[in-house]
Design a protein around this motif. Structure first.
Motif, PDB file in Angstrom:
ATOM      1  N   ALA A  22       0.834  -1.206   0.000  1.00 51.34           N
ATOM      2  CA  ALA A  22       0.000   0.000   0.000  1.00 51.34           C
ATOM      3  C   ALA A  22       0.869   1.257   0.000  1.00 51.34           C
ATOM      4  O   ALA A  22       0.582   2.224  -0.719  1.00 51.34           O
ATOM      5  N   MET A  23       1.939   1.246   0.799  1.00 47.02           N
ATOM      6  CA  MET A  23       2.835   2.401   0.825  1.00 47.02           C
ATOM      7  C   MET A  23       3.574   2.547  -0.501  1.00 47.02           C
ATOM      8  O   MET A  23       3.782   3.677  -0.978  1.00 47.02           O
ATOM      9  N   GLN A  24       3.975   1.442  -1.102  1.00 48.95           N
ATOM     10  CA  GLN A  24       4.622   1.506  -2.407  1.00 48.95           C
ATOM     11  C   GLN A  24       3.712   2.180  -3.423  1.00 48.95           C
ATOM     12  O   GLN A  24       4.147   3.052  -4.188  1.00 48.95           O
ATOM     13  N   ASP A  25       2.444   1.812  -3.427  1.00 48.22           N
ATOM     14  CA  ASP A  25       1.496   2.405  -4.369  1.00 48.22           C
ATOM     15  C   ASP A  25       1.346   3.900  -4.114  1.00 48.22           C
ATOM     16  O   ASP A  25       1.336   4.704  -5.067  1.00 48.22           O
ATOM     17  N   ALA A  26       1.252   4.299  -2.847  1.00 42.81           N
ATOM     18  CA  ALA A  26       1.094   5.719  -2.524  1.00 42.81           C
ATOM     19  C   ALA A  26       2.319   6.523  -2.942  1.00 42.81           C
ATOM     20  O   ALA A  26       2.194   7.641  -3.454  1.00 42.81           O
ATOM     21  N   LEU A  27       3.509   5.968  -2.744  1.00 41.29           N
ATOM     22  CA  LEU A  27       4.739   6.675  -3.114  1.00 41.29           C
ATOM     23  C   LEU A  27       4.902   6.770  -4.626  1.00 41.29           C
ATOM     24  O   LEU A  27       5.324   7.796  -5.156  1.00 41.29           O
ATOM     25  N   GLU A  28       4.571   5.694  -5.329  1.00 44.04           N
ATOM     26  CA  GLU A  28       4.725   5.701  -6.786  1.00 44.04           C
ATOM     27  C   GLU A  28       3.732   6.650  -7.452  1.00 44.04           C
ATOM     28  O   GLU A  28       4.037   7.215  -8.511  1.00 44.04           O
ATOM     29  N   LYS A  29       2.578   6.839  -6.861  1.00 47.73           N
ATOM     30  CA  LYS A  29       1.625   7.803  -7.416  1.00 47.73           C
ATOM     31  C   LYS A  29       2.161   9.228  -7.336  1.00 47.73           C
ATOM     32  O   LYS A  29       1.732  10.102  -8.094  1.00 47.73           O
ATOM     33  N   LEU A  30       3.108   9.446  -6.422  1.00 47.92           N
ATOM     34  CA  LEU A  30       3.723  10.758  -6.280  1.00 47.92           C
ATOM     35  C   LEU A  30       5.043  10.864  -7.046  1.00 47.92           C
ATOM     36  O   LEU A  30       5.778  11.838  -6.886  1.00 47.92           O
ATOM     37  N   GLY A  31       5.339   9.849  -7.841  1.00 45.20           N
ATOM     38  CA  GLY A  31       6.532   9.890  -8.680  1.00 45.20           C
ATOM     39  C   GLY A  31       7.753   9.211  -8.088  1.00 45.20           C
ATOM     40  O   GLY A  31       8.832   9.275  -8.683  1.00 45.20           O
ATOM     41  N   GLY A  32       7.624   8.580  -6.941  1.00 43.36           N
ATOM     42  CA  GLY A  32       8.769   7.920  -6.326  1.00 43.36           C
ATOM     43  C   GLY A  32       9.091   6.584  -6.981  1.00 43.36           C
ATOM     44  O   GLY A  32       8.210   5.915  -7.519  1.00 43.36           O
ATOM     45  N   LYS A  33      10.362   6.213  -6.917  1.00 45.12           N
ATOM     46  CA  LYS A  33      10.802   4.888  -7.374  1.00 45.12           C
ATOM     47  C   LYS A  33      11.006   4.031  -6.138  1.00 45.12           C
ATOM     48  O   LYS A  33      11.842   4.329  -5.288  1.00 45.12           O
ATOM     49  N   VAL A  34      10.226   2.965  -6.035  1.00 41.38           N
ATOM     50  CA  VAL A  34      10.131   2.208  -4.788  1.00 41.38           C
ATOM     51  C   VAL A  34      10.338   0.721  -5.066  1.00 41.38           C
ATOM     52  O   VAL A  34       9.912   0.205  -6.107  1.00 41.38           O
ATOM     53  N   ARG A  35      11.005   0.054  -4.140  1.00 41.94           N
ATOM     54  CA  ARG A  35      11.158  -1.398  -4.183  1.00 41.94           C
ATOM     55  C   ARG A  35      10.727  -1.974  -2.838  1.00 41.94           C
ATOM     56  O   ARG A  35      11.164  -1.504  -1.789  1.00 41.94           O
ATOM     57  N   VAL A  36       9.862  -2.986  -2.882  1.00 39.22           N
ATOM     58  CA  VAL A  36       9.473  -3.718  -1.679  1.00 39.22           C
ATOM     59  C   VAL A  36      10.298  -4.990  -1.619  1.00 39.22           C
ATOM     60  O   VAL A  36      10.363  -5.746  -2.594  1.00 39.22           O
ATOM     61  N   MET A  37      10.934  -5.238  -0.477  1.00 43.01           N
ATOM     62  CA  MET A  37      11.784  -6.399  -0.293  1.00 43.01           C
ATOM     63  C   MET A  37      11.282  -7.169   0.923  1.00 43.01           C
ATOM     64  O   MET A  37      11.165  -6.613   2.024  1.00 43.01           O
ATOM     65  N   SER A  38      10.972  -8.433   0.726  1.00 40.84           N
ATOM     66  CA  SER A  38      10.370  -9.243   1.780  1.00 40.84           C
ATOM     67  C   SER A  38      11.378 -10.214   2.375  1.00 40.84           C
ATOM     68  O   SER A  38      12.194 -10.795   1.651  1.00 40.84           O
ATOM     69  N   ILE A  75      10.439 -12.965   3.663  1.00 40.10           N
ATOM     70  CA  ILE A  75       9.940 -14.284   3.280  1.00 40.10           C
ATOM     71  C   ILE A  75       9.666 -14.261   1.783  1.00 40.10           C
ATOM     72  O   ILE A  75       9.391 -13.203   1.211  1.00 40.10           O
ATOM     73  N   LYS A  76       9.738 -15.403   1.146  1.00 38.93           N
ATOM     74  CA  LYS A  76       9.639 -15.457  -0.315  1.00 38.93           C
ATOM     75  C   LYS A  76       8.196 -15.266  -0.778  1.00 38.93           C
ATOM     76  O   LYS A  76       7.329 -16.096  -0.509  1.00 38.93           O
ATOM     77  N   ILE A  77       7.973 -14.149  -1.468  1.00 39.60           N
ATOM     78  CA  ILE A  77       6.699 -13.885  -2.144  1.00 39.60           C
ATOM     79  C   ILE A  77       7.061 -13.269  -3.486  1.00 39.60           C
ATOM     80  O   ILE A  77       6.778 -12.100  -3.764  1.00 39.60           O
ATOM     81  N   ASN A  78       7.723 -14.035  -4.314  1.00 37.65           N
ATOM     82  CA  ASN A  78       8.333 -13.490  -5.528  1.00 37.65           C
ATOM     83  C   ASN A  78       7.327 -12.907  -6.514  1.00 37.65           C
ATOM     84  O   ASN A  78       7.688 -12.086  -7.349  1.00 37.65           O
ATOM     85  N   GLU A  79       6.072 -13.321  -6.426  1.00 35.42           N
ATOM     86  CA  GLU A  79       5.084 -12.808  -7.368  1.00 35.42           C
ATOM     87  C   GLU A  79       4.702 -11.361  -7.083  1.00 35.42           C
ATOM     88  O   GLU A  79       4.180 -10.668  -7.964  1.00 35.42           O
ATOM     89  N   VAL A  80       4.941 -10.893  -5.861  1.00 35.74           N
ATOM     90  CA  VAL A  80       4.515  -9.531  -5.520  1.00 35.74           C
ATOM     91  C   VAL A  80       5.664  -8.626  -5.109  1.00 35.74           C
ATOM     92  O   VAL A  80       5.511  -7.400  -5.138  1.00 35.74           O
ATOM     93  N   CYS A  81       6.807  -9.156  -4.707  1.00 27.72           N
ATOM     94  CA  CYS A  81       7.918  -8.303  -4.289  1.00 27.72           C
ATOM     95  C   CYS A  81       9.224  -9.085  -4.330  1.00 27.72           C
ATOM     96  O   CYS A  81       9.233 -10.307  -4.499  1.00 27.72           O
ATOM     97  N   GLU A  82      10.324  -8.368  -4.164  1.00 22.94           N
ATOM     98  CA  GLU A  82      11.642  -8.979  -4.203  1.00 22.94           C
ATOM     99  C   GLU A  82      11.974  -9.664  -2.877  1.00 22.94           C
ATOM    100  O   GLU A  82      11.418  -9.323  -1.832  1.00 22.94           O
ATOM    101  N   ASP A  83      12.908 -10.607  -2.937  1.00 27.37           N
ATOM    102  CA  ASP A  83      13.488 -11.149  -1.710  1.00 27.37           C
ATOM    103  C   ASP A  83      14.437 -10.116  -1.111  1.00 27.37           C
ATOM    104  O   ASP A  83      15.073  -9.343  -1.838  1.00 27.37           O
ATOM    105  N   TYR A  84      14.524 -10.116   0.220  1.00 29.99           N
ATOM    106  CA  TYR A  84      15.467  -9.203   0.859  1.00 29.99           C
ATOM    107  C   TYR A  84      16.882  -9.751   0.726  1.00 29.99           C
ATOM    108  O   TYR A  84      17.182 -10.847   1.195  1.00 29.99           O
ATOM    109  N   ILE A  85      17.737  -8.980   0.068  1.00 29.91           N
ATOM    110  CA  ILE A  85      19.170  -9.272  -0.027  1.00 29.91           C
ATOM    111  C   ILE A  85      19.883  -7.978   0.339  1.00 29.91           C
ATOM    112  O   ILE A  85      19.629  -6.929  -0.265  1.00 29.91           O
ATOM    113  N   ARG A  86      20.764  -8.048   1.315  1.00 30.11           N
ATOM    114  CA  ARG A  86      21.356  -6.822   1.862  1.00 30.11           C
ATOM    115  C   ARG A  86      22.052  -5.996   0.783  1.00 30.11           C
ATOM    116  O   ARG A  86      21.834  -4.775   0.674  1.00 30.11           O
TER     117      ARG A  86
END
Length: 305
Positions: free
Chosen positions: A152-168, A170-181
């Motif tokens: 939800a926050m990613q969507d709100a930020l991108e509507k304002l022109g931000g470039k955003v990445r969600v990193m999880s 736990i593995k949910i590859n269909e909706v966001c990236e895996d967290y890698i430092r």
């Protein structure tokens, strides 16, 4: 061919031509004078003006506002309840839009921002466990709630022109990236806002501990704890009108006084790795930028001098 005449040898002709072929291969092609060469759509043609001897240099980049900021890279911890606004459950679009605008403003000023968002507005693992649910299952549901808030926050930020990445975590590859430092740090260096979802990926650890851990991993200059109160008090200010707010504390003092702002594990991580923490009121517009510029907003918790 007439009978009795010898058959011509084809190899003889090849041998005779070899010196001429070799000489032609080493012969330099004739060049037209530079004054006769031009280009149309990038293709050189003859009979026109020459190419410029130097390529035009790019315009210098505008000076960034980074010098005005006291902190270059920060980790912002938002509670799930902060997204509810006046609602009893879920996400208030007005509230998340206002928070997103403040984050974008700070990002445009030159700050590198990572986010950790709780899930208490949807599910809280400890609360579900109190109701009789298995604690591990409850915490896993809480992790999924943080992913929902992150999206939800990613969507709100991108509507304002931000470039955003969600990193999880736990593995949910269909909706966001895996967290890698290393990838997370690279996102920040590339000017992207990174949202770290699913806590640490393990049960029994709060999103406060996840925020402290991620702040250490990305080498944040400051950990920000955004709450509904304007700092750390000696008692609950909602229940005690005479509660006293602290301007500054050290990590050991917070742990010794058992001040319930973040869990003890999160404070211990910040203390051991020298990460300063500032607790402030997210509901006051402009607080985030004031903190990044070095203003004394809320309560600062840092290592003992």
């Amino acid at each position: 061919m007439e009978p009795g005449k010898p058959r011509p040898c084809r190899g003889f002709l090849v041998i005779r031509l070899l010196p001429e072929i070799a000489a032609a291969a080493h012969r330099k092609p004739k060049r037209r004078p530079r004054s006769e060469v031009r280009a149309v759509h990038g293709i050189p043609i003859a009979g026109q003006a020459p190419f410029p001897l130097e390529f035009p240099r790019p315009h210098p980049a505008p000076e960034t506002a980074m010098s005005e900021l006291a902190y270059r890279r920060v980790l912002l911890k938002l509670s799930g309840e902060a997204l509810m606004g006046a609602e009893d459950y879920g996400i208030d679009p007005v509230v998340i839009g206002r928070i997103a605008r403040e984050i974008i403003e700070a990002h445009q000023a030159g700050a590198e921002i990572g986010l950790v968002i709780g899930g208490g507005n949807i599910f809280r693992g400890a609360g579900l466990a109190t109701g009789g649910m298995d604690r591990v299952t409850g915490d896993q549901m809480g992790m999924l709630a943080t992913v929902m808030n992150a999206l939800a926050m990613q969507d709100a930020l991108e509507k304002l022109g931000g470039k955003v990445r969600v990193m999880s975590a736990i593995k949910i590859n269909e909706v966001c990236e895996d967290y890698i430092r290393r990838r997370a740090v690279r996102h920040l260096e590339k000017g992207r806002i990174a949202i770290f979802a699913a806590g640490t990926g393990n049960p029994f650890f709060t999103t406060d501990s996840a925020a402290a851990l991620r702040a250490i991993e990305i080498n944040a200059d400051l950990l920000l704890k955004a709450t509904k109160v304007d700092g750390v008090y000696d008692r609950d200010p909602k229940k005690h009108a005479d509660a006293v707010r602290f301007e500054e504390l050290d990590h050991d003092e917070v742990i010794a006084r058992d001040l319930q702002v973040m869990d003890t594990a999160a404070f211990a991580l910040c203390r051991d790795h020298g990460i300063p923490l500032r607790v402030y009121d997210i509901s006051v517009p402009g607080n985030l930028m004031r903190i990044l510029k070095g203003d004394n907003v809320g309560t600062l918790v840092r290592a003992r001098r």
